[in-house]
Design an enzyme around this catalytic site. Structure first.
Site, PDB file in Angstrom:
ATOM      1  N   GLY A 127       2.715 -80.426 -47.418  1.00 49.15           N
ATOM      2  CA  GLY A 127       3.227 -80.426 -46.037  1.00 49.15           C
ATOM      3  C   GLY A 127       3.754 -79.201 -45.844  1.00 49.15           C
ATOM      4  CD  GLN A 177       5.890 -73.949 -45.405  1.00 50.23           C
ATOM      5  OE1 GLN A 177       6.076 -75.306 -45.167  1.00 50.23           O
ATOM      6  NE2 GLN A 177       5.981 -73.943 -46.960  1.00 50.23           N
ATOM      7  CB  CYS A 202       8.591 -75.532 -51.381  1.00 49.98           C
ATOM      8  SG  CYS A 202       8.933 -74.305 -49.368  1.00 49.98           S
ATOM      9  CG  LEU A 203       2.731 -75.772 -50.367  1.00 51.46           C
ATOM     10  CD1 LEU A 203       1.774 -75.548 -48.906  1.00 51.46           C
ATOM     11  CD2 LEU A 203       2.005 -75.428 -51.441  1.00 51.46           C
ATOM     12  CG  HIS A 253      10.408 -79.951 -48.334  1.00 54.57           C
ATOM     13  ND1 HIS A 253      11.229 -79.321 -49.407  1.00 54.57           N
ATOM     14  CD2 HIS A 253       9.759 -78.236 -47.670  1.00 54.57           C
ATOM     15  CE1 HIS A 253      10.415 -78.279 -49.048  1.00 54.57           C
ATOM     16  NE2 HIS A 253       9.683 -78.094 -48.572  1.00 54.57           N
ATOM     17  CD  GLU A 254       6.780 -79.417 -45.122  1.00 59.15           C
ATOM     18  OE1 GLU A 254       7.517 -78.786 -44.496  1.00 59.15           O
ATOM     19  OE2 GLU A 254       6.721 -80.352 -46.346  1.00 59.15           O
ATOM     20  CG  HIS A 273      10.348 -75.747 -44.407  1.00 55.23           C
ATOM     21  ND1 HIS A 273      10.643 -73.925 -45.163  1.00 55.23           N
ATOM     22  CD2 HIS A 273       9.550 -76.220 -45.579  1.00 55.23           C
ATOM     23  CE1 HIS A 273       9.838 -74.049 -46.561  1.00 55.23           C
ATOM     24  NE2 HIS A 273       9.180 -75.372 -46.963  1.00 55.23           N
TER      25      HIS A 273
HETATM   26 CO    CO Z   1       8.356 -76.090 -48.292  1.00 54.53          CO
END
Ligand code: CO
Length: 162
Positions: A46, A51, A88-89, A130-131, A134
Site C-alpha cells: 500500500g 508518502q 511501511c515503505l 495503515h494507509e 497515513h
Molecule cells: Co506506510
C-alpha cells in the site's frame, strides 16, 4: 507514468493531515498512476499520497488479490482484532507488532469520483487501517506494541506458512 521518491520517516510531511481530493481530473489520474508504479517498484502492499509528498486523501493498495485505488476513504465499520507484524515503505527495514481490527468496511471514491463500498479481512483490513492512518499523519510506530527484528518477522511468516 513515473516513479516518485518515497518520503521517509523524519520528513515532517508524514505528520501532516492530508486534505480531501476535490478535483477528479487528469492530474489525479497521473498521481494515482505514479503511486501504483512507485508501490509496485518498492514491492509494497500500500501507498498513501503523502508518502510521495502530496497531502491529498488518496491511497493505492495491492495485497496480492488485485489493485485498488481509494480516494477520500472513510471507515464505516470494523470488527474483531488481529495482531501481526507491520512495516511501511517510509520506514525501510523496520517492523512492529500492531493490533488492528480483523474486518474493515469503508466507503471511498474512485478516480472518476464515484462512491463505492469496500471491505476486507486480515491483511487487507490491516492495510486499509495503515494507509488511512497515513492520511491523518499517523505512523504504525505510534500504535505498535513492540519493535520486531527482521529475524522475528521472518520467523512469524514461516510459522504462518506451516
Ligand atoms: Co506506510
Amino acid at each position: 507514468m513515473a516513479i516518485r521518491k518515497i518520503v521517509t520517516v523524519g520528513d515532517p510531511v508524514l505528520r501532516k493531515k492530508s486534505r480531501p481530493v476535490v478535483n477528479f481530473d487528469e492530474k489525479l489520474a497521473c498521481l494515482l498512476d505514479d503511486m501504483r508504479e512507485t508501490m509496485d517498484k518498492a514491492e509494497g502492499a500500500g501507498l498513501a499520497a503523502v508518502q510521495v509528498g502530496i497531502l491529498r486523501r488518496a491511497i493505492v493498495i495491492n495485497v496480492g488479490d488485485g489493485y485498488m485505488e481509494l480516494i477520500n476513504p472513510e471507515i464505516i465499520e470494523t470488527s474483531g482484532e488481529q495482531e501481526d507484524s507491520e512495516g511501511c515503505l517510509s520506514l525501510p527495514g523496520k517492523w512492529g507488532l500492531v493490533k488492528r481490527p480483523n474486518y474493515v468496511k469503508l466507503r471511498a471514491q474512485n478516480r472518476k469520483g464515484q462512491w463505492r463500498l469496500y471491505e476486507g479481512t486480515g491483511l487487507k483490513a490491516r492495510c486499509f487501517c495503515h494507509e488511512i492512518d497515513h492520511l491523518e499523519g499517523i505512523l504504525y510506530t505510534d500504535k505498535q506494541e513492540k519493535t520486531l527484528t527482521a529475524e522475528e518477522v521472518r520467523r512469524r511468516r514461516q510459522g504462518k506458512d506451516d
